[in-house]
Write a protein that holds these residues in place. Sequence first.
Motif, PDB file in Angstrom:
ATOM      1  N   ILE A  72      38.818  38.251  70.121  1.00  0.00           N
ATOM      2  CA  ILE A  72      39.116  38.357  71.551  1.00  0.00           C
ATOM      3  C   ILE A  72      38.351  37.289  72.326  1.00  0.00           C
ATOM      4  O   ILE A  72      38.915  36.583  73.160  1.00  0.00           O
ATOM      5  CB  ILE A  72      38.755  39.768  72.054  1.00  0.00           C
ATOM      6  N   ILE A  86      43.333  21.230  81.546  1.00  0.00           N
ATOM      7  CA  ILE A  86      44.325  20.944  82.586  1.00  0.00           C
ATOM      8  C   ILE A  86      43.616  20.578  83.885  1.00  0.00           C
ATOM      9  O   ILE A  86      43.994  19.625  84.574  1.00  0.00           O
ATOM     10  CB  ILE A  86      45.249  22.166  82.771  1.00  0.00           C
TER      11      ILE A  86
ATOM     12  N   LEU B   7      43.491  39.185  83.536  1.00  0.00           N
ATOM     13  CA  LEU B   7      44.637  38.818  82.711  1.00  0.00           C
ATOM     14  C   LEU B   7      45.723  39.875  82.806  1.00  0.00           C
ATOM     15  O   LEU B   7      46.916  39.557  82.835  1.00  0.00           O
ATOM     16  CB  LEU B   7      44.195  38.638  81.257  1.00  0.00           C
ATOM     17  N   ALA B  61      48.993  25.663  84.368  1.00  0.00           N
ATOM     18  CA  ALA B  61      47.776  26.381  83.959  1.00  0.00           C
ATOM     19  C   ALA B  61      48.035  27.884  83.917  1.00  0.00           C
ATOM     20  O   ALA B  61      47.555  28.579  83.016  1.00  0.00           O
ATOM     21  CB  ALA B  61      46.632  26.056  84.927  1.00  0.00           C
ATOM     22  N   GLU B  63      50.873  29.329  83.290  1.00  0.00           N
ATOM     23  CA  GLU B  63      51.666  29.626  82.093  1.00  0.00           C
ATOM     24  C   GLU B  63      50.787  29.619  80.847  1.00  0.00           C
ATOM     25  O   GLU B  63      50.941  30.454  79.964  1.00  0.00           O
ATOM     26  CB  GLU B  63      52.791  28.602  81.951  1.00  0.00           C
ATOM     27  N   ALA B  64      49.869  28.666  80.791  1.00  0.00           N
ATOM     28  CA  ALA B  64      48.971  28.612  79.636  1.00  0.00           C
ATOM     29  C   ALA B  64      48.141  29.885  79.553  1.00  0.00           C
ATOM     30  O   ALA B  64      47.953  30.455  78.479  1.00  0.00           O
ATOM     31  CB  ALA B  64      48.065  27.380  79.745  1.00  0.00           C
ATOM     32  N   LEU B  65      47.674  30.337  80.696  1.00  0.00           N
ATOM     33  CA  LEU B  65      46.832  31.530  80.706  1.00  0.00           C
ATOM     34  C   LEU B  65      47.637  32.766  80.303  1.00  0.00           C
ATOM     35  O   LEU B  65      47.165  33.607  79.541  1.00  0.00           O
ATOM     36  CB  LEU B  65      46.226  31.712  82.102  1.00  0.00           C
ATOM     37  N   ARG B  67      50.146  32.741  78.406  1.00  0.00           N
ATOM     38  CA  ARG B  67      50.408  32.609  76.976  1.00  0.00           C
ATOM     39  C   ARG B  67      49.217  33.137  76.173  1.00  0.00           C
ATOM     40  O   ARG B  67      49.394  33.839  75.178  1.00  0.00           O
ATOM     41  CB  ARG B  67      50.670  31.141  76.656  1.00  0.00           C
ATOM     42  N   HIS B  68      48.019  32.792  76.609  1.00  0.00           N
ATOM     43  CA  HIS B  68      46.842  33.312  75.918  1.00  0.00           C
ATOM     44  C   HIS B  68      46.643  34.792  76.169  1.00  0.00           C
ATOM     45  O   HIS B  68      46.114  35.508  75.324  1.00  0.00           O
ATOM     46  CB  HIS B  68      45.596  32.560  76.381  1.00  0.00           C
ATOM     47  N   ILE B  72      45.094  37.957  73.786  1.00  0.00           N
ATOM     48  CA  ILE B  72      43.801  38.555  74.125  1.00  0.00           C
ATOM     49  C   ILE B  72      43.971  40.042  74.402  1.00  0.00           C
ATOM     50  O   ILE B  72      43.222  40.872  73.878  1.00  0.00           O
ATOM     51  CB  ILE B  72      43.186  37.834  75.342  1.00  0.00           C
ATOM     52  N   GLY B  75      44.615  41.941  71.305  1.00  0.00           N
ATOM     53  CA  GLY B  75      43.376  42.174  70.576  1.00  0.00           C
ATOM     54  C   GLY B  75      42.565  43.297  71.180  1.00  0.00           C
ATOM     55  O   GLY B  75      41.999  44.131  70.463  1.00  0.00           O
TER      56      GLY B  75
END
Lengths: 303, 303
Positions: A72, A86, B7, B61, B63-65, B67-68, B72, B75
Motif C-alpha cells: 500500500i 508531472i 483517494l 495528474a 487521472e494518474a492519481l 489510476r493508482h 491502493i 490493498g
Amino acid sequence: MIEARHLRVLRAVATTGSFSAAARELGCTQPAVSQQMKALEQSTGTPLLIRTGREMRLTEAGEALVRHASGILAGLTAAEEEIAAIAGLRAGRVRLVSFPSGSSTLVPGALAEMRAAHPGTRVSLVEAEPPRSVEMLREGECEIALAFRYPDVRGADPSAGAEWDDLVVRPLLTDRLIGVVPEGHRLAGAERIGISELEREPWIAGCPRCRRHLVEVCESAGFTPRIDFATDDYPAVFGLVGAGLGVAVMPELALESVRPKGARTVPVEPVVHREIVALTLPDLARVPAVGAMLDKLAEAAQR
Amino acid sequence: MIEARHLRVLRAVATTGSFSAAARELGCTQPAVSQQMKALEQSTGTPLLIRTGREMRLTEAGEALVRHASGILAGLTAAEEEIAAIAGLRAGRVRLVSFPSGSSTLVPGALAEMRAAHPGTRVSLVEAEPPRSVEMLREGECEIALAFRYPDVRGADPSAGAEWDDLVVRPLLTDRLIGVVPEGHRLAGAERIGISELEREPWIAGCPRCRRHLVEVCESAGFTPRIDFATDDYPAVFGLVGAGLGVAVMPELALESVRPKGARTVPVEPVVHREIVALTLPDLARVPAVGAMLDKLAEAAQR
DNA sequence: GACGCCTCCAAGTTGGGCTTATGCTCGACC
DNA sequence: GGTCGAGCATAAGCCCAACTTGGAGGCGTC
C-alpha cells in the motif's frame, strides 16, 4: 477505516521494535506513536502488538497488516512520484490544437523548444479552426487551443471575445493582413494600396470568420466585396490569385511558409491586424506542463 | 502526503462527475468534498480537477492519481478483510505448547472442537515442559502454553506462581495424584494409603518440578523420600514400578491414556492436587482465535 | 425570466492529534 | 539488592483540521 499514516507508524514500530525508536525515526514523540497504535488497534478491532515489557512484537493480525502495508505504501509513494513528475515537468502531456497557419510557423519552434527543455513531456498537435478548437478545449480534448481574433471594426462587436471570457487568453503575436494580387495586376508593383482600390475585384476569402471580417472591413471602407471563392488553404489562395481569379488578403505569418507563385503581395491600407492567442482553461493554466508550453509559445512568438 | 481518505473522495468524484453526487455517495455534505479535493490538490501541488461549470473533469495528474487509487484502495480493503477474517475467527493461527500428559488427553478434544467450530483457523501443537513452554510463550514462539502447578505445601512457596504474575492464567482442571505400587506389593489392594506408609520405599519421580513437590509433600509428612529414578515418561514409570524398582505418584489424568501394566494404582492421603492451567500473554488473550482456543480447552476440561 | 442544481466562500463548532508532564514497570549495572 | 536509565501508558492542554450550516454566484433548463 485504516489510514495510511497508521501503516507508516506500524511499519516503523515493526522494524524498530519499540515505540520510542519508531517515534525518533518518524520525528515525533513517543506518546504520538502510542496513541496512533491504539487508534489503529481500535479501528481494526483486534490486537496488533504484544507488549512484553522487553520487546514489542506483532500478533498475527499485525504481521498481516505489515505485510499489506508495504504494498500500500509503495503504491502511495509511486502515485506521489508520478504526480511529482508531472508537477516537476519530468512528465506530462500537452495536447495542442492549432489553426493551420499557426501550426506551420509558430508551433514548430515552440514544440522543439519544449521538447528540448522538458524531454519527459509529450506534446501532441492536431489542427482545427477556432470555433471547433475552442469546443475541443471545453470538451477536454486538448489543453491549449491556438486561435486568432480580429479587433472590432466598428467599435462594438464583441462576438469573438465574448466566447472566451471564461478562458485564459494569452496573446502571442499580432500580424498584419497583406494584399495578394496577380502578378500582372495593375497594382502588383504598388508600394501600398487602399482597400477601396480593390472594390471591383472578385475576392477570394478564407475561413468563415476571416470572410466575415473581410466583409466588415470592406463595408467600413464603403463597399461590399464580391466573394467568388473561399478556402482555408493558403497555397490554394495563391493558386487562385495567380490564375487571375481574384484578389485576397492573407496574414503576413502565412507568407513565411507558403511560396507566392504567380502572385504579388502588397501592403494594404487601412492596416488590419489579426491577433493570435493561445487559449486554455483556468485550471489547466496552472498545470506546469501547460504553463510551460504557453511560455514556449510566447517565446516563439517573439521571433 | 496523500491520504487514503482523499483517494476515496477523488475516486467518487471521478466516477460520479460532480462534487455533490460524490458527497451523496460518501454520505457527507458537498463542501466537505470540495474542501477535501482542495486539500488534496494542495498536498500534491498540482491541479487534479478541471471545473468547467458544466462538468467536473480530471487533469492528467488527476487521472494518474485515480489510476493508482484503485490499487491502493484495493490493498487497503484486502488488508481490512484479512484483519476482519482473523478477528472474525474465519482465519488465524494458534500455536499451542503442552506438556506430555496434557497433550495426550485434554488437548485432542479441544483441538477437534476448535477445528469444527472455526474451520478457517489453524492450530498447531508442540510439546514442552512448563519451564520451557513459558519461555516459548514469552519469546513469541507460541500463543498458549499449557502448564501445571502444585498448591503450596507449607503456606508460602510461591515459586511457581510468581513466574506467571504477568501472564493470563486460565485454570482448566485439577487432578489428583495417585499412588502406584507393584502388583505384588503389600499395599496393592488397599482402599487408600497414607503417604508415610511408603516412607521406606524407593521412589520413582517425574519431572524436576514434580520431584521437588514430591519431596515437599513427603517432608511435610515427616520423612525424606529415597528417589532412585526420575523420568517424565509415564509408561516408563509403570514399567519401573511393575518391575518392583519402587513406588511412585502419578496424575490421575495420565491414567486415562497409559496402561498400568504390572502395577496397581491406589489413592494416597493426604490428597495432593495438581492444577492444570493454560497460560497466555495479556495481549494475546484478546486475540479472538486465542480466546476461542482457551474456551475450547476449558470446555474439554469440564469432561 | 424564474427555477433548480452545482460550486465556492465564510463562520462556527466539534473532534482528533500532538505535545508536555507524570507515573509506572522492567532490565541493567554497580 | 538497590539505584539508575529506558520505555510505555495516561492525563491535561493546545491547536489544527474537518465538517456543518448558511449564503452568494453561475449555469443550464423549463
